[in-house]
Design a protein around this motif. Structure first.
Motif, mmCIF file in Angstrom:
data_model
loop_
_atom_site.group_PDB
_atom_site.id
_atom_site.type_symbol
_atom_site.label_atom_id
_atom_site.label_comp_id
_atom_site.label_asym_id
_atom_site.label_seq_id
_atom_site.Cartn_x
_atom_site.Cartn_y
_atom_site.Cartn_z
ATOM 1 N N TRP A 52 15.675 37.880 2.267
ATOM 2 C CA TRP A 52 17.147 37.961 2.438
ATOM 3 C C TRP A 52 17.971 36.797 1.462
ATOM 4 C CZ3 TRP A 52 20.296 33.636 3.325
ATOM 5 C CH2 TRP A 52 21.483 33.830 4.318
ATOM 6 N N TYR A 53 17.149 35.408 1.222
ATOM 7 C CA TYR A 53 18.470 35.136 -0.229
ATOM 8 C C TYR A 53 17.861 35.354 -0.861
ATOM 9 C CZ TYR A 53 17.173 30.830 2.556
ATOM 10 O OH TYR A 53 17.220 29.575 3.375
ATOM 11 N N ARG A 54 17.394 37.034 -1.662
ATOM 12 C CA ARG A 54 17.644 37.424 -2.180
ATOM 13 C C ARG A 54 18.588 38.288 -2.528
ATOM 14 N NH1 ARG A 54 14.666 38.257 -7.906
ATOM 15 N NH2 ARG A 54 15.513 40.131 -8.721
ATOM 16 N N SER A 55 19.249 39.703 -0.902
ATOM 17 C CA SER A 55 19.783 39.889 -1.054
ATOM 18 C C SER A 55 21.148 38.994 -0.878
ATOM 19 C CB SER A 55 19.426 40.926 0.296
ATOM 20 O OG SER A 55 20.924 42.126 0.475
ATOM 21 N N LEU A 56 21.452 38.197 -0.720
ATOM 22 C CA LEU A 56 22.044 37.231 -0.982
ATOM 23 C C LEU A 56 23.009 36.573 -1.841
ATOM 24 C CD1 LEU A 56 23.791 35.520 1.068
ATOM 25 C CD2 LEU A 56 22.735 33.352 0.731
ATOM 26 N N TYR A 57 21.703 36.295 -2.587
ATOM 27 C CA TYR A 57 22.378 36.252 -4.480
ATOM 28 C C TYR A 57 22.776 37.399 -5.089
ATOM 29 C CZ TYR A 57 20.494 35.764 -9.315
ATOM 30 O OH TYR A 57 21.055 35.585 -11.348
ATOM 31 N N GLU A 58 21.956 39.055 -5.006
ATOM 32 C CA GLU A 58 22.405 40.018 -5.416
ATOM 33 C C GLU A 58 23.350 40.713 -5.410
ATOM 34 O OE1 GLU A 58 20.277 40.928 -8.217
ATOM 35 O OE2 GLU A 58 18.335 40.619 -8.046
ATOM 36 N N ASN A 59 24.304 39.819 -4.057
ATOM 37 C CA ASN A 59 25.375 40.743 -3.850
ATOM 38 C C ASN A 59 26.431 39.243 -3.423
ATOM 39 O OD1 ASN A 59 24.456 44.002 -2.578
ATOM 40 N ND2 ASN A 59 23.324 42.078 -1.835
ATOM 41 N N THR A 60 26.164 37.749 -4.137
ATOM 42 C CA THR A 60 27.440 37.256 -3.844
ATOM 43 C C THR A 60 28.961 37.710 -5.153
ATOM 44 O OG1 THR A 60 25.878 35.616 -3.783
ATOM 45 C CG2 THR A 60 27.726 34.962 -4.187
ATOM 46 N N PRO A 61 29.880 37.662 -4.561
ATOM 47 C CA PRO A 61 31.389 37.874 -5.176
ATOM 48 C C PRO A 61 31.353 37.805 -6.123
ATOM 49 C CG PRO A 61 31.911 37.906 -2.619
ATOM 50 C CD PRO A 61 30.226 37.714 -2.957
ATOM 51 N N SER A 62 30.297 36.461 -7.011
ATOM 52 C CA SER A 62 30.379 36.170 -8.358
ATOM 53 C C SER A 62 29.411 36.187 -9.156
ATOM 54 C CB SER A 62 30.742 35.277 -8.773
ATOM 55 O OG SER A 62 31.461 34.861 -7.079
ATOM 56 N N VAL A 63 30.008 36.798 -10.796
ATOM 57 C CA VAL A 63 28.546 36.182 -11.439
ATOM 58 C C VAL A 63 27.721 36.110 -11.789
ATOM 59 C CG1 VAL A 63 28.489 38.261 -13.799
ATOM 60 C CG2 VAL A 63 30.500 38.288 -12.546
ATOM 61 N N TYR A 64 26.568 35.417 -11.676
ATOM 62 C CA TYR A 64 25.514 34.134 -12.122
ATOM 63 C C TYR A 64 24.624 35.009 -13.090
ATOM 64 C CZ TYR A 64 26.990 32.744 -7.440
ATOM 65 O OH TYR A 64 27.457 32.109 -6.636
ATOM 66 N N PHE A 65 24.576 33.946 -13.858
ATOM 67 C CA PHE A 65 23.332 34.361 -15.151
ATOM 68 C C PHE A 65 22.828 33.145 -14.608
ATOM 69 C CE2 PHE A 65 27.328 36.501 -17.121
ATOM 70 C CZ PHE A 65 26.727 37.362 -17.452
ATOM 71 N N THR A 66 21.237 33.321 -15.507
ATOM 72 C CA THR A 66 20.799 32.153 -15.870
ATOM 73 C C THR A 66 20.476 31.808 -17.660
ATOM 74 O OG1 THR A 66 19.465 32.689 -13.792
ATOM 75 C CG2 THR A 66 18.533 30.544 -15.599
ATOM 76 N N LEU A 67 20.016 31.254 -18.256
ATOM 77 C CA LEU A 67 20.411 32.001 -19.906
ATOM 78 C C LEU A 67 19.532 30.124 -20.313
ATOM 79 C CD1 LEU A 67 24.611 31.115 -20.517
ATOM 80 C CD2 LEU A 67 23.471 33.486 -19.984
ATOM 81 N N ASP A 68 18.869 30.469 -21.717
ATOM 82 C CA ASP A 68 18.306 29.405 -21.844
ATOM 83 C C ASP A 68 19.621 28.837 -22.541
ATOM 84 O OD1 ASP A 68 18.635 31.023 -24.359
ATOM 85 O OD2 ASP A 68 16.959 31.736 -24.571
ATOM 86 N N ALA A 69 18.592 27.819 -23.325
ATOM 87 C CA ALA A 69 19.659 26.659 -24.334
ATOM 88 C C ALA A 69 20.394 27.960 -25.418
ATOM 89 C CB ALA A 69 19.064 25.652 -25.041
ATOM 90 N N THR A 70 19.532 28.628 -25.987
ATOM 91 C CA THR A 70 20.295 29.550 -26.996
ATOM 92 C C THR A 70 21.727 30.560 -26.531
ATOM 93 O OG1 THR A 70 19.080 31.246 -26.658
ATOM 94 C CG2 THR A 70 18.294 29.628 -28.551
ATOM 95 N N GLY A 71 21.323 30.617 -25.551
ATOM 96 C CA GLY A 71 22.615 31.375 -24.544
ATOM 97 C C GLY A 71 22.419 32.824 -24.005
ATOM 98 N N LYS A 72 20.885 32.836 -24.737
ATOM 99 C CA LYS A 72 19.742 34.375 -23.953
ATOM 100 C C LYS A 72 19.858 34.375 -22.672
ATOM 101 C CE LYS A 72 16.315 35.611 -26.315
ATOM 102 N NZ LYS A 72 15.088 35.757 -26.607
ATOM 103 N N ILE A 73 20.110 35.400 -22.005
ATOM 104 C CA ILE A 73 20.488 36.455 -20.837
ATOM 105 C C ILE A 73 19.012 36.302 -19.529
ATOM 106 C CG2 ILE A 73 21.333 37.423 -18.463
ATOM 107 C CD1 ILE A 73 23.985 38.113 -21.196
ATOM 108 N N LEU A 74 18.584 35.505 -19.479
ATOM 109 C CA LEU A 74 16.639 35.267 -19.012
ATOM 110 C C LEU A 74 17.403 35.970 -17.191
ATOM 111 C CD1 LEU A 74 15.469 31.900 -19.136
ATOM 112 C CD2 LEU A 74 15.151 34.168 -20.500
ATOM 113 N N SER A 75 18.731 36.385 -16.163
ATOM 114 C CA SER A 75 19.166 36.672 -15.455
ATOM 115 C C SER A 75 20.352 37.379 -15.047
ATOM 116 C CB SER A 75 17.862 36.244 -14.092
ATOM 117 O OG SER A 75 18.510 35.256 -14.062
ATOM 118 N N VAL A 76 20.246 38.389 -14.132
ATOM 119 C CA VAL A 76 22.046 38.418 -13.487
ATOM 120 C C VAL A 76 22.008 38.898 -12.462
ATOM 121 C CG1 VAL A 76 22.134 40.608 -15.534
ATOM 122 C CG2 VAL A 76 24.053 39.370 -14.365
#
Length: 558
Positions: A52-76
């Motif tokens: 349920w949390y995963r579905s909520l995260y995937e469909n939240t109407p905003s763009v969510y990025f997780t980045l490392d310190a260099t700016g590499k995209i780890l998740s979206v």
């Protein structure tokens, strides 16, 4: 584990727990003994909650990025990838800077550096950047360091699509710029005021006209250039319209940069926002000095014309009084002369068998008979002249009341022709014909006026037609009107003279071969009488033929 139960997320093999790649979420109890309490049912519920949390995260109407310190995209999240126009695979492990315009990459990099060197609680808020993605153009960025025990910090970045807002903002800015450009190049003076009634804008045309700066004109500064005699009027007019939220127009004198006062027409209309809130006024001003001068000149001209009109009216009254007096003085002796001539005729008939003498051809008559005929004819001519002139004067000054009767045209026209022949048995040498269409409806009009019209046209035709010529009087129905025609042959009116023949005292030059004379009042009277009956008269003359056509409605109104 319930949704409110405390748990911790941990990062396994440098893969974020929210990564799209096959990662797994683990729930680590705060105490190892909790594992003993896990049952298959508890694990199932935990997996459902994680899903349920995963579905909520995937469909939240905003763009969510997780980045490392260099700016590499780890998740979206899935919604974010779709909004950017990419797949998850195309974004994971790529640099976040690739998504932004060149001019904004350095700004974003500087923001990340500031974020990584600041305190753990610091964050980037409300930064606006441009993307080079196909679907989003502008985003508002929020970023902060994720709390983690790992050595390498993680950055959570949330992007909100503000493309529509920025486009609207650009359109408003462009619209405002366009308005200012149009206002400053407009050939009229423009001004605007706010909801506080104070003026906050004057275009360049106004400033050029007054030779003052915008700062000097703002508020109520513009009023100082208004003529002192007009200031109170202007202020009251504006305040009254402002309180009523109504349109207004006012004329006043405004000081031009050269020191001359010019008349201004100022028009103002209220402004309202899209939600209906009052926003002030917008107005335009034009220089109407020339118009005001023209109005003054026109007023003076009208006054002069009125004076001339009054003088003409006075002269006309004097003329009418004079003509009435003269006509009376002429009519009285002419009436006496006519009576004397008639008495002379009776005496001559008794004494000299005068009736037989008058029946002879003119060349065989005695001198007394010829003299008598001249006296009688010329007396009738003068009486007819005076009667026609007075009737015309009456028609010019006041409409003649109609005496309406319903007449049967077949019998009535025969009688009119008989009357005409009886009056002109000694002078008319033409052949007269009467053509009346069958089944003509009755005509309601003033028979005395109509008879005079037809008698005058027949008399005119006889005057200007050669002996033995044919003259025709006809009547027929024409489009719910009665059409009368008087046609004579053997003579025609020059084309250039036709427009003039209904003028008073007008006689056609050199077109009187039989020396019949005339006063030039007959046709003028015919036209006036025809109009009084609600009809029209036209004349056509060509091919040695002249035709007068009269159209009368079946029912005339007085």
């Amino acid at each position: 584990m319930s949704r409110n139960q405390q748990s911790s997320w941990h990062y396994t093999r440098q893969k974020d727990i929210l990564s799209v790649t096959p990662l797994h979420l683990e729930v680590v109890s705060e105490r190892a003994t909790d594992l003993e309490l896990c049952t298959p049912e508890t694990l199932r519920r935990t997996q459902e909650e994680l899903q349920w949390y995963r579905s909520l995260y995937e469909n939240t109407p905003s763009v969510y990025f997780t980045l490392d310190a260099t700016g590499k995209i780890l998740s979206v999240n899935q919604f974010g990838a779709d909004s950017l126009g990419y797949t998850l695979e195309q974004l994971i492990q790529t640099s976040i800077f690739n998504l932004f315009e060149e001019s904004d990459k350095q700004r974003l990099s500087n923001a990340f550096k500031e974020l990584l060197t600041a305190s753990p609680e610091s964050e980037i808020t409300n930064w606006e950047f441009r993307l080079n993605a196909s679907k989003m153009v502008w985003v508002k960025v929020k970023a902060r360091i994720l709390p983690t025990e790992e050595a390498n910090p993680l950055i959570l970045m949330v992007c909100e699509d503000i493309t529509a807002y920025k486009q609207t903002e650009d359109l408003l800015r462009e619209s405002e710029q366009r308005f200012h450009t149009m206002a400053d190049t407009a050939p009229v003076m423009l001004w605007m005021s706010g909801s506080d009634s104070l003026c906050n804008f004057f275009n360049q045309s106004w400033l050029n006209f007054t030779g003052r700066s915008l700062e000097e004109e703002q508020g109520l500064g513009w009023l100082s250039n208004v003529h002192p005699e007009d200031q109170d009027f202007c202020l009251k007019t504006y305040e009254s319209a402002f309180n009523a939220r109504a349109k207004f127009e006012m004329e006043y004198r405004l000081l031009r940069h050269d020191g001359n006062y010019r008349w201004i027409l100022d028009s103002g209309v209220p402004r309202f926002t899209s939600t209906g809130n009052f926003a002030g006024y917008i107005g335009s001003c034009i220089d109407i000095t020339e118009r005001k001068l023209a109005e003054v000149a026109l007023q003076e001209t009208q006054e002069a014309a009125q004076a001339q009109f009054d003088e003409i009216e006075s002269l006309n009254r004097l003329k009418d009084e004079f003509l009435s007096t003269v006509s009376h003085e002429l009519r009285t002796p002419l009436t006496n002369m006519k009576m004397a001539i008639q008495m002379l005729g009776i005496s001559l008939k008794k004494e000299q068998n005068f009736l037989l003498e008058m029946d002879k051809p003119e060349t065989e008559r005695s001198k007394a008979a010829r003299y008598f005929q001249i006296l009688d004819k010329e007396c009738d001519r003068e009486i007819n002249l005076i009667n026609n002139f007075l009737d015309l004067q009456k028609l010019d000054n006041v409409a003649k009341p109609l005496v309406l009767e319903t007449i049967q045209l077949q019998q009535w026209l025969c009688r009119v022709l008989q009357v005409f022949q009886a009056r002109n048995r000694n002078s008319s040498q033409q052949e007269l014909q009467l053509n009346i269409a069958a089944n003509l409806p009755p005509l309601t009009c003033d028979p005395f006026s109509l008879e005079r019209i037809l008698i005058e046209l027949l008399t005119n035709a006889c005057k200007f037609s050669p002996p033995e010529a044919q003259i025709t009087l006809s009547a027929q129905l024409k489009s719910k009107q009665i059409q009368f025609k008087v046609v004579n042959t053997g003579v025609e009116i020059p084309t250039t003279e036709i427009p003039l023949i209904f003028n008073k005292f007008y006689r056609i030059p050199s077109n009187d071969p039989w020396k019949q004379g005339g006063t030039g009042l007959g046709l003028a009277l015919v036209q006036k009488l025809t109009l009084s009956l609600g009809g029209t008269i036209e004349v056509e003359s060509q091919s040695n033929r002249t035709c007068f056509t009269i159209l009368l409605p079946l029912s005339s109104e007085g």
